[in-house]
Design an enzyme around this catalytic site. Sequence first.
Site, PDB file in Angstrom:
ATOM      1  N   SER A  97      35.101  40.087  40.979  1.00 49.14           N
ATOM      2  CA  SER A  97      36.296  39.256  40.966  1.00 49.14           C
ATOM      3  C   SER A  97      37.525  40.170  40.799  1.00 49.14           C
ATOM      4  CB  SER A  97      36.174  38.202  39.863  1.00 49.14           C
ATOM      5  OG  SER A  97      37.109  37.183  40.018  1.00 49.14           O
TER       6      SER A  97
ATOM      7  N   HIS B 126      30.479  31.736  42.365  1.00 51.03           N
ATOM      8  CA  HIS B 126      31.271  32.873  41.888  1.00 51.03           C
ATOM      9  C   HIS B 126      30.689  33.533  40.638  1.00 51.03           C
ATOM     10  CE1 HIS B 126      34.892  35.282  41.224  1.00 51.03           C
ATOM     11  NE2 HIS B 126      34.851  34.911  39.955  1.00 51.03           N
TER      12      HIS B 126
ATOM     13  N   ASP C 161      31.379  30.638  47.015  1.00 52.81           N
ATOM     14  CA  ASP C 161      32.339  31.037  45.985  1.00 52.81           C
ATOM     15  C   ASP C 161      33.683  30.374  46.283  1.00 52.81           C
ATOM     16  OD1 ASP C 161      34.160  32.367  44.342  1.00 52.81           O
ATOM     17  OD2 ASP C 161      33.164  34.299  44.554  1.00 52.81           O
TER      18      ASP C 161
END
Length: 310
Positions: A107, A287, A260
């Site tokens: 991320s 995610h 995601d």
Amino acid sequence: MYEIKQPFHSGYLQVSEIHQIYWEESGNPDGVPVIFLHGGPGAGASPECRGFFNPDVFRIVIIDQRGCGRSRPYACAEDNTTWDLVADIEKVREMLGIGKWLVFGGSWGSTLSLAYAQTHPERVKGLVLRGIFLCRPSETVWLNEAGGVSRIYPEQWQKFVAPIAENRRNRLIEAYHGLLFHQDEEVCLSAAKAWADWESYLIRFEPEEVDEDAYASLAIARLENHYFVNGGWLQGDRAILNNIGKIRHIPTIIVQGRYDLCTPMQSAWALSKAFPEAELRVVQAGHRAFDPPLVDALVQAVEDILPHLL
């Protein structure tokens, strides 16, 4: 995941007049060095993050980036930019006497991993990246402005926009900035909880109602907003993609959840097109790194890249 072992070495490093960052080492003191870079910005790392790495093989370094987790002061955005964090990673490497290491980030951690590798390619043995986020305006708009992921979860979106006056909802990130940095602590905490609840809902493959602690939410809400308002201190939409030439030689595996909603597949695809030498692995997942399909894929990616590090 591997057994979560206790750190054998930990402490605080003074990285500026204001900031002290927490760092720790676990696993094998003589093993292959790896640094885990958490997301957010502002999420902090947990002990479970050690579990992606075989503790008999890896010397596992984890830090909490400026202003979050165990680092001090908490939720502080002053002297807190992408390039400050890149410099901090180098300071930790030098302090620990590590020549080169594997860099693992997901991320926001993928943004930071790429920024660090492009700044210090000679210090990076390999990259394992998850949930690609390039900190582009299109990505932050998708997350926190109307017309993006808000279309998929309108009932949760209604809660996210509730703290913002209706006449300011056309620029939500900017409006939230005023609340998250408000002089009234209660205003800050209320806004932080709404921001963090929205994101916590999005990261789950099977969403569930969330109720984040307001104070614990302050770092991730305030720092994410701080970075988003400032475009991550990156020079344009293609800042990272345009510098891939600096890291083409570095063995890289990208792990991306197909579903995601926080960092959609589009960014991983853009990175893989700019960086064809990297291997893109798409997983039927969302995610959150600790969801079983992503855990398995990330552990496998670390195992697969290991021969390139020796």
